[in-house]
Motif scaffolding. Structure first.
Motif, PDB file in Angstrom:
ATOM      1  N   CYS A 140       0.824  -1.221   0.000  1.00 33.87           N
ATOM      2  CA  CYS A 140       0.000   0.000   0.000  1.00 33.87           C
ATOM      3  C   CYS A 140       0.853   1.264   0.000  1.00 33.87           C
ATOM      4  O   CYS A 140       0.325   2.358   0.201  1.00 33.87           O
ATOM      5  CB  CYS A 140      -0.980  -0.003   1.165  1.00 33.87           C
ATOM      6  N   ASN A 141       2.172   1.124  -0.204  1.00 37.03           N
ATOM      7  CA  ASN A 141       3.083   2.270  -0.132  1.00 37.03           C
ATOM      8  C   ASN A 141       2.835   3.055   1.153  1.00 37.03           C
ATOM      9  O   ASN A 141       2.531   4.260   1.132  1.00 37.03           O
ATOM     10  CB  ASN A 141       2.923   3.172  -1.362  1.00 37.03           C
TER      11      ASN A 141
ATOM     12  N   GLY B 270       3.016   5.026   4.727  1.00 38.10           N
ATOM     13  CA  GLY B 270       3.737   6.246   5.065  1.00 38.10           C
ATOM     14  C   GLY B 270       3.958   6.332   6.561  1.00 38.10           C
ATOM     15  O   GLY B 270       4.725   5.574   7.116  1.00 38.10           O
TER      16      GLY B 270
ATOM     17  N   VAL C 108       8.164   8.135   2.081  1.00 38.79           N
ATOM     18  CA  VAL C 108       7.310   6.991   2.402  1.00 38.79           C
ATOM     19  C   VAL C 108       8.009   5.700   1.976  1.00 38.79           C
ATOM     20  O   VAL C 108       9.169   5.724   1.548  1.00 38.79           O
ATOM     21  CB  VAL C 108       5.935   7.153   1.715  1.00 38.79           C
TER      22      VAL C 108
ATOM     23  N   ARG D  83       7.980   3.780  -0.584  1.00 41.83           N
ATOM     24  CA  ARG D  83       8.552   3.829  -1.935  1.00 41.83           C
ATOM     25  C   ARG D  83       9.934   4.481  -1.948  1.00 41.83           C
ATOM     26  O   ARG D  83      10.818   4.069  -2.697  1.00 41.83           O
ATOM     27  CB  ARG D  83       7.578   4.612  -2.829  1.00 41.83           C
TER      28      ARG D  83
ATOM     29  N   ILE E 209       5.303  -1.492  -6.072  1.00 42.26           N
ATOM     30  CA  ILE E 209       5.039  -0.744  -4.832  1.00 42.26           C
ATOM     31  C   ILE E 209       3.681  -0.055  -4.959  1.00 42.26           C
ATOM     32  O   ILE E 209       3.448   0.705  -5.892  1.00 42.26           O
ATOM     33  CB  ILE E 209       6.153   0.292  -4.561  1.00 42.26           C
ATOM     34  N   GLY E 210       2.794  -0.349  -4.043  1.00 42.24           N
ATOM     35  CA  GLY E 210       1.447   0.234  -4.085  1.00 42.24           C
ATOM     36  C   GLY E 210       0.473  -0.572  -4.929  1.00 42.24           C
ATOM     37  O   GLY E 210      -0.663  -0.154  -5.116  1.00 42.24           O
ATOM     38  N   SER E 211       0.884  -1.732  -5.439  1.00 39.72           N
ATOM     39  CA  SER E 211      -0.010  -2.487  -6.317  1.00 39.72           C
ATOM     40  C   SER E 211      -0.868  -3.493  -5.534  1.00 39.72           C
ATOM     41  O   SER E 211      -1.607  -4.275  -6.130  1.00 39.72           O
ATOM     42  CB  SER E 211       0.774  -3.190  -7.424  1.00 39.72           C
TER      43      SER E 211
ATOM     44  N   GLU F 118      -1.686   6.842   2.067  1.00 34.95           N
ATOM     45  CA  GLU F 118      -0.851   5.767   2.601  1.00 34.95           C
ATOM     46  C   GLU F 118      -1.594   4.460   2.849  1.00 34.95           C
ATOM     47  O   GLU F 118      -0.964   3.470   3.181  1.00 34.95           O
ATOM     48  CB  GLU F 118      -0.156   6.224   3.898  1.00 34.95           C
ATOM     49  N   HIS F 119      -2.899   4.445   2.686  1.00 36.95           N
ATOM     50  CA  HIS F 119      -3.672   3.223   2.951  1.00 36.95           C
ATOM     51  C   HIS F 119      -3.899   2.389   1.687  1.00 36.95           C
ATOM     52  O   HIS F 119      -4.058   1.184   1.767  1.00 36.95           O
ATOM     53  CB  HIS F 119      -5.046   3.568   3.543  1.00 36.95           C
ATOM     54  N   GLY F 120      -3.956   3.047   0.549  1.00 32.36           N
ATOM     55  CA  GLY F 120      -4.276   2.342  -0.687  1.00 32.36           C
ATOM     56  C   GLY F 120      -5.780   2.271  -0.918  1.00 32.36           C
ATOM     57  O   GLY F 120      -6.572   2.873  -0.170  1.00 32.36           O
TER      58      GLY F 120
ATOM     59  N   SER G 119      -1.285   7.294  -2.702  1.00 32.31           N
ATOM     60  CA  SER G 119      -1.348   5.834  -2.713  1.00 32.31           C
ATOM     61  C   SER G 119      -2.706   5.403  -3.255  1.00 32.31           C
ATOM     62  O   SER G 119      -3.484   4.745  -2.586  1.00 32.31           O
ATOM     63  CB  SER G 119      -1.109   5.305  -1.302  1.00 32.31           C
TER      64      SER G 119
ATOM     65  N   PHE H 264      -2.524   1.857  -9.250  1.00 27.27           N
ATOM     66  CA  PHE H 264      -1.181   1.400  -9.626  1.00 27.27           C
ATOM     67  C   PHE H 264      -0.269   2.600  -9.891  1.00 27.27           C
ATOM     68  O   PHE H 264      -0.697   3.633 -10.407  1.00 27.27           O
ATOM     69  CB  PHE H 264      -1.235   0.528 -10.886  1.00 27.27           C
TER      70      PHE H 264
END
Lengths: 476, 476
Positions: free
Chosen positions: A144-145, A147, A156, A158, A194-196, A414-416, B184, B187
């Motif tokens: 979720c990248n 932070g 963060v 990433r 990252i973040g996917s 930061e949560h996605g 975030s 993708f």
């Protein structure tokens, strides 16, 4: 082939690492969003290559696979909505430090705190610090990248990942990047991962960049007559290019929550004043150097302020921040916790919008967060059983997201997206952008087996029944 | 439809922005690799949406499109190998600074130096600093994830990009990220674009993160008896968690080049000793704080050292670094300049390998570079007309790349692949990894129009005839 047959094949390959028990599957059926979807099996890999075996079979037999760390996500990102198999990274938890190069070599299931502690022992520092860091994993942070409070100054997740390894949805092993701070060879699939959110493959290991552990910290708590004044004052500080390591804002409602929880007002005789909690970090001389300027700023801008002269005093100042979240549940038994981001230039405008939202929704919306990067946690509180309140909460979150995007901000810092933010993805991203993301998804996961049902399908999770479970990381 | 017809349609839409003159096409036919491939037209967009029009038509008529900044790349990344159209970002050069948030809002054609100067005026700092920064563009920096001397402490281009906008190969507008330090949501196609060398779309604008301009700098030049000792000493410094802003290494051959060019030895009576040039940056107190420790290290580890007590003295110390590259052409008229990366743990091993490579190739291989991130410029010098030398150079570069990968390093730290590094891409990346990259390429550019012929097709550019042209950024 049925999923039962596929699971039998998997058991032949991985034996006791595959758990099909009712209890095991139930425990892996939900994350901190507390919405349950039963999987057919839970796999706990003992070595990274086990993940490849799971994905190879899953891809062959079209079995959905959802990877989970400890399930601290509030977004439903680790909930196996389509059933299938859950990969639990619990046993992939090795951490080692390259003290010369300032790198941490970690497996995906290591907790953030365990990586931080290993680094600290050798004088190094891993800044990303989600509030659940004692439980959440590096793999989850990457998904979720994540932070945390240090994001504004240090960056963060990433910003600290130099290499990743793991498995494509087809079960094929890949390594993106090397254990070096520079890498410019081929498309950057490291950062695409990252973040996917586990939808483009499964990360099993990472190389993280470290920075020198700051030798000194200095904490200052400041209060302001109202939110607009507080946010304006923060901008003045940033414009002078002073960079606090942490700059936490709490609005009036959040401060009142903390004051109720601790039984005392933050500044005597000034109940419910918005505060900014600042922490500066760096070399001893560096931090000393800042103090005069920062105190002059506080003198000029704040209603009141107090500096910590020891770690114990700093802990006392931190109480207001640590207590506010849990105490919010006195305002309602349900919380829509949105981690939106607002560009600094629109801080005061956003404070005025938020005041209006509180009035129009007739709901408490305590808000706190990270001012150095604009990442604010807006908590819309309501009572789940009160249909009128629930409806107003739903309308408020929609209005919030529309406004954040109109202000040039982000629906998540930061949560996605997971499940919880899916109704808002298309506010942030145009149809062309969503189409491009989906094309990338199909390119890497043609059979759609990795964490299906997330990000692109709209799900209103607040309409689902919520489990009555308590996690160790839930606010008291 | 023929390319001539497509170009006529393009002229109807964009008028004088489309240049089909012989001189215009020739000037856009090569970059600093100096290998020429004539395009059919050069388009100089006046506004970002012009890029969308170009790509829309190109995609419709299957015309190859290569984007270029100023063409400073040595890799051939901006050479239109398949002809078609070249997009020149010269006129997309706006820069503005958000002094509160510490962000630079730039168009792709702005030079790196112009962004740096705009930031500096307001007390902010943009660290990435490719040596061609007065000429190269932010768009080009993003295309190859450019680095520079500041990479080890501060990071590379990727670490400073918070948002990108531009056009997909289909001509559709997209924005990846917002002007905020946290994002975030969906993708991460922003970072997928970084380092993609114009093959997944064209960047027209970026939001860059800035950091406070350091108030103080301190420069120290140190010399060592030999390369292994120098690299070992650097590791000792890093292990103590001292972070120089710049840490440049020059081997014996590079130092000798500089000494010939300047006509004096770096340290009197010690001709040809490898050196490490250190620059520390930060607050005044912070830098002062470091000096004692660093001088003690130099006393212990170095053969000789000299600190700069003024900017003028610092410039004098810098002469050795600035002069070495140009002076290398006394050793040969051709240079294979490889920007490899070596993990710190293998520094001494690499120094020994390099000594062996010089012996076995019987060629000068002056090597210098950035020790804080392991990014070394290995310059294999030979005479183009001497077939035996050229053959030994080719063998040496192959051996170098194989060794770098075997040592856990990268075949490129900041230049990218382009054409020049294509013979080595598959040393770095497994067939599975290359296949995944190609799948992503097809997903976003199904007709293969964006910078075709790069990265994946193997081209040995040293076999192509080289133009006799001089660029303003060529070493004297």
């Amino acid at each position: 082939m049925s999923i039962a047959t596929a699971t039998r094949q998997l058991k032949k390959r991985l034996g006791a690492r595959v758990d099909t028990s009712r209890e095991g599957c139930w425990a892996a059926s939900f994350d901190s969003s507390k919405i349950s979807f039963l999987p057919a099996a839970v796999i706990t890999p003992r070595q990274e290559s086990d993940v490849g075996i799971v994905l190879e079979l899953a891809n062959k037999h079209r079995v959905p696979v959802t990877v989970r760390g400890r399930g601290t996500t509030l977004m439903g990102s680790a909930a196996p909505v389509r059933g299938g198999w859950v990969v639990d990274t619990l046993k992939l938890a090795k951490v080692s430090i390259d003290a010369d190069a300032g790198l941490a070599l970690v497996q995906a299931g290591a907790t953030t705190a365990s990586a931080q502690r290993a680094a600290e022992k050798l004088g190094w520092f891993y800044p990303p610090d989600p509030s659940s860091k004692e439980y959440c994993t590096i793999g989850g942070n990457i998904a979720c990248n994540a932070g945390g409070m240090h994001g504004g100054k240090y960056g963060v997740t990433r910003d600290f990942v130099v290499a990743l390894r793991g498995y494509l949805p087809t079960g094929e092993f890949v390594e993106w990047g090397t254990a070096t701070k520079k890498f410019s060879a081929g498309f950057n699939l490291r950062d695409l991962w990252i973040g996917s959110e586990g939808m483009l493959g499964i990360v099993t290991g990472a190389v993280l960049k470290l920075i020198p552990q700051p030798a000194a910290r200095w904490t200052l708590l400041t209060s302001f007559p109202d939110e607009v004044t507080a946010l304006k004052a923060a901008r003045t500080l940033f414009r002078s290019r002073v960079q606090p390591a942490i700059c936490e804002f709490l609005d009036r409602e959040s401060v009142l929550c903390a004051e109720r929880a601790t039984g005392k007002t933050v500044f005597p005789g000034q109940a419910g004043r918005p505060v900014i909690l600042l922490e500066f970090a760096g070399g001893v001389a560096e931090v000393d150097d800042l103090k005069a300027d920062v105190l002059a700023w506080a003198q000029r801008e704040a209603l009141a302020f107090r500096e910590a002269r020891s770690r114990a005093e700093a802990e006392e100042l931190w109480a207001v921040r640590r207590k506010c979240s849990g105490a919010m549940f006195e305002l309602g038994d349900a919380k829509l916790n949105e981690d939106i981001v607002v560009p600094m230039k629109n801080y005061e405008k956003f404070a005025r919008f938020l005041a209006g939202l509180k009035r129009s929704s007739k709901l408490p919306v305590p808000t706190f967060g990270h001012l150095a990067d604009g990442n604010l946690h807006v908590n819309i509180m309501y009572h789940r059983e009160d249909k009128a309140e629930a409806k107003r909460a739903e309308a408020a979150v929609q209005k919030l997201m529309e406004t954040v995007v109109a202000f040039g901000g982000a629906i998540s810092g930061e949560h996605g997206i997971g499940l919880a933010k899916t109704p808002f993805l298309r506010l942030q991203h145009s149809p062309v952008q969503v189409k491009a993301m989906q094309a990338v998804k199909r390119a890497l996961d043609p059979r759609g087996i990795c964490n299906p049902g997330k990000m692109f399908d709209v799900v209103r999770i607040w309409k689902f029944p919520k489990l009555e479970v308590k996690f160790p990381w839930d606010h008291k």
